[in-house]
Design a protein around this motif. Sequence first.
Motif, mmCIF file in Angstrom:
data_model
loop_
_atom_site.group_PDB
_atom_site.id
_atom_site.type_symbol
_atom_site.label_atom_id
_atom_site.label_comp_id
_atom_site.label_asym_id
_atom_site.label_seq_id
_atom_site.Cartn_x
_atom_site.Cartn_y
_atom_site.Cartn_z
ATOM 1 N N TRP A 40 -10.778 -44.554 -11.493
ATOM 2 C CA TRP A 40 -10.401 -44.912 -12.867
ATOM 3 C C TRP A 40 -11.319 -45.996 -13.424
ATOM 4 C CZ3 TRP A 40 -7.968 -49.780 -14.073
ATOM 5 C CH2 TRP A 40 -7.591 -49.901 -15.419
ATOM 6 N N SER A 41 -11.638 -46.993 -12.591
ATOM 7 C CA SER A 41 -12.503 -48.087 -13.032
ATOM 8 C C SER A 41 -13.907 -47.598 -13.365
ATOM 9 C CB SER A 41 -12.590 -49.170 -11.941
ATOM 10 O OG SER A 41 -11.324 -49.699 -11.664
ATOM 11 N N LEU A 42 -14.372 -46.559 -12.655
ATOM 12 C CA LEU A 42 -15.710 -46.022 -12.886
ATOM 13 C C LEU A 42 -15.762 -45.016 -14.028
ATOM 14 C CD1 LEU A 42 -16.805 -45.479 -9.177
ATOM 15 C CD2 LEU A 42 -17.749 -47.162 -10.754
ATOM 16 N N VAL A 43 -14.720 -44.180 -14.119
ATOM 17 C CA VAL A 43 -14.733 -43.078 -15.089
ATOM 18 C C VAL A 43 -14.175 -43.475 -16.447
ATOM 19 C CG1 VAL A 43 -13.845 -40.773 -15.591
ATOM 20 C CG2 VAL A 43 -14.593 -41.347 -13.276
ATOM 21 N N GLU A 44 -13.103 -44.268 -16.458
ATOM 22 C CA GLU A 44 -12.410 -44.609 -17.693
ATOM 23 C C GLU A 44 -13.370 -45.139 -18.754
ATOM 24 O OE1 GLU A 44 -8.937 -45.516 -20.153
ATOM 25 O OE2 GLU A 44 -9.360 -44.124 -18.531
ATOM 26 N N LYS A 45 -14.228 -46.057 -18.376
ATOM 27 C CA LYS A 45 -15.178 -46.644 -19.320
ATOM 28 C C LYS A 45 -16.568 -46.698 -18.689
ATOM 29 C CE LYS A 45 -11.717 -47.528 -22.088
ATOM 30 N NZ LYS A 45 -11.501 -46.747 -23.303
ATOM 31 N N SER A 46 -16.984 -45.590 -18.126
ATOM 32 C CA SER A 46 -18.259 -45.568 -17.397
ATOM 33 C C SER A 46 -19.446 -45.941 -18.284
ATOM 34 C CB SER A 46 -18.487 -44.180 -16.785
ATOM 35 O OG SER A 46 -18.485 -43.181 -17.791
ATOM 36 N N GLU A 47 -19.344 -45.639 -19.588
ATOM 37 C CA GLU A 47 -20.446 -45.946 -20.496
ATOM 38 C C GLU A 47 -20.750 -47.435 -20.538
ATOM 39 O OE1 GLU A 47 -17.731 -44.331 -21.346
ATOM 40 O OE2 GLU A 47 -18.196 -42.401 -22.308
ATOM 41 N N LYS A 55 -24.674 -55.065 -11.217
ATOM 42 C CA LYS A 55 -23.946 -53.908 -10.706
ATOM 43 C C LYS A 55 -22.707 -54.321 -9.894
ATOM 44 C CE LYS A 55 -27.050 -51.202 -12.447
ATOM 45 N NZ LYS A 55 -26.735 -50.474 -13.691
ATOM 46 N N THR A 56 -22.302 -55.576 -10.006
ATOM 47 C CA THR A 56 -21.182 -56.060 -9.206
ATOM 48 C C THR A 56 -19.889 -55.332 -9.537
ATOM 49 O OG1 THR A 56 -22.235 -58.241 -9.235
ATOM 50 C CG2 THR A 56 -19.974 -58.136 -8.428
ATOM 51 N N TYR A 57 -19.660 -55.101 -10.826
ATOM 52 C CA TYR A 57 -18.435 -54.413 -11.246
ATOM 53 C C TYR A 57 -18.388 -53.009 -10.645
ATOM 54 C CZ TYR A 57 -15.135 -51.974 -14.301
ATOM 55 O OH TYR A 57 -14.103 -51.222 -14.779
ATOM 56 N N ALA A 58 -19.494 -52.267 -10.788
ATOM 57 C CA ALA A 58 -19.560 -50.911 -10.247
ATOM 58 C C ALA A 58 -19.430 -50.930 -8.724
ATOM 59 C CB ALA A 58 -20.873 -50.243 -10.661
ATOM 60 N N ALA A 59 -20.060 -51.932 -8.079
ATOM 61 C CA ALA A 59 -19.998 -52.027 -6.613
ATOM 62 C C ALA A 59 -18.564 -52.227 -6.142
ATOM 63 C CB ALA A 59 -20.876 -53.179 -6.126
ATOM 64 N N SER A 60 -17.810 -53.066 -6.859
ATOM 65 C CA SER A 60 -16.403 -53.306 -6.495
ATOM 66 C C SER A 60 -15.600 -52.017 -6.572
ATOM 67 C CB SER A 60 -15.787 -54.351 -7.430
ATOM 68 O OG SER A 60 -16.451 -55.580 -7.323
ATOM 69 N N ALA A 61 -15.832 -51.244 -7.634
ATOM 70 C CA ALA A 61 -15.101 -49.992 -7.818
ATOM 71 C C ALA A 61 -15.495 -48.961 -6.756
ATOM 72 C CB ALA A 61 -15.370 -49.436 -9.212
ATOM 73 N N TYR A 62 -16.798 -48.865 -6.448
ATOM 74 C CA TYR A 62 -17.261 -47.915 -5.430
ATOM 75 C C TYR A 62 -16.685 -48.258 -4.051
ATOM 76 C CZ TYR A 62 -20.646 -45.459 -8.392
ATOM 77 O OH TYR A 62 -21.223 -44.690 -9.354
ATOM 78 N N ILE A 63 -16.588 -49.552 -3.767
ATOM 79 C CA ILE A 63 -16.015 -49.978 -2.486
ATOM 80 C C ILE A 63 -14.552 -49.542 -2.395
ATOM 81 C CG2 ILE A 63 -15.281 -51.997 -1.142
ATOM 82 C CD1 ILE A 63 -17.871 -53.363 -2.054
ATOM 83 N N LEU A 64 -13.820 -49.657 -3.510
ATOM 84 C CA LEU A 64 -12.422 -49.226 -3.517
ATOM 85 C C LEU A 64 -12.308 -47.723 -3.287
ATOM 86 C CD1 LEU A 64 -10.380 -51.077 -6.296
ATOM 87 C CD2 LEU A 64 -10.327 -51.392 -3.842
ATOM 88 N N SER A 107 -14.174 -56.101 -1.709
ATOM 89 C CA SER A 107 -14.000 -55.651 -3.086
ATOM 90 C C SER A 107 -13.300 -56.730 -3.921
ATOM 91 C CB SER A 107 -13.175 -54.356 -3.112
ATOM 92 O OG SER A 107 -12.922 -53.962 -4.443
ATOM 93 N N GLY A 108 -12.259 -57.318 -3.350
ATOM 94 C CA GLY A 108 -11.537 -58.374 -4.052
ATOM 95 C C GLY A 108 -12.401 -59.599 -4.301
ATOM 96 N N VAL A 109 -13.206 -59.971 -3.301
ATOM 97 C CA VAL A 109 -14.093 -61.135 -3.435
ATOM 98 C C VAL A 109 -15.165 -60.886 -4.500
ATOM 99 C CG1 VAL A 109 -15.872 -62.501 -2.254
ATOM 100 C CG2 VAL A 109 -13.708 -62.009 -1.106
ATOM 101 N N LEU A 110 -15.758 -59.669 -4.476
ATOM 102 C CA LEU A 110 -16.765 -59.326 -5.481
ATOM 103 C C LEU A 110 -16.178 -59.375 -6.886
ATOM 104 C CD1 LEU A 110 -18.731 -56.352 -3.855
ATOM 105 C CD2 LEU A 110 -19.578 -58.656 -4.311
ATOM 106 N N ALA A 111 -14.976 -58.840 -7.028
ATOM 107 C CA ALA A 111 -14.311 -58.856 -8.329
ATOM 108 C C ALA A 111 -14.079 -60.291 -8.794
ATOM 109 C CB ALA A 111 -12.981 -58.103 -8.251
#
Length: 253
Positions: A40-47, A55-64, A107-111
């Motif tokens: 959801w974090s990657l697809v909902e607002k991927s743009e 890329k920290t935000y994307a990395a956190s989501a990919y880790i999840l 993931s939590g720490v990166l976020a």
Amino acid sequence: MGANEDKGGKCGTICLKYLLFTFNFLFWLAGGVVMAVGVWSLVEKSEYISLLPSKTYAASAYILVLAGAIVMVTGVLGCCATFKEQRRLLRVYFVLLLCIFLLEILSGVLAYIYYQQLNVELKLSLRETMVKKYQQVDQDHVTMAVDKLQQEFKCCGSNSTSDWADSVWIRSSKANSRFVPDSCCKSLTEGCGNRDHPSNIYKVEGGCISKLENFILDHLKIIGAVGVGIASVQVIGMVITCCLYRSLNVDTL
């Protein structure tokens, strides 16, 4: 006396087995939730990811997503290890639990880290991205992201509409005398950006940067809470696994 001890030991083992099985079932469901939150974090607002400076935000989501997938597989393995009473499988299960635990904590720490630095990064990069990359060659993803951002959040420019005065595209002939992109308009029509008036375009205090920041911060809170929350629950699973491992007879190896 020995018979009573053996009986008590078997009862304890059986209780631990069913307790761990119940945990694994709930853990498997939690894995689906974790993976869903990541997707959801990657697809909902991927743009919008293309507008972020790191890329920290994307990395956190990919880790999840990765952790969620491993959790679901691990839940099945845990059930097998529990009912077969194999200490070797329980060891593998424990190691996987530990790996997932570390992934979700990461993931939590990166976020959390990105939560602290997001405001500074956006202030440094969002205006430059809009001014230099909007409607430029090979930057279609940025153009689409900016248009969607301005329309969805009803804003115009990074800090204000005046940011667009320095835009490479606005200052070129391709803009056809527009003051702002059409996506700044309250009623989106072709060429509506030619009229720079509050009745026609969005003039929001703080511009789009405050809107995007609040949006990303909300998502980061969810990513961090899910990662750390599920990781905390896993500690219970690891404790139960250790107890069952010790209660099983060495002959089950």
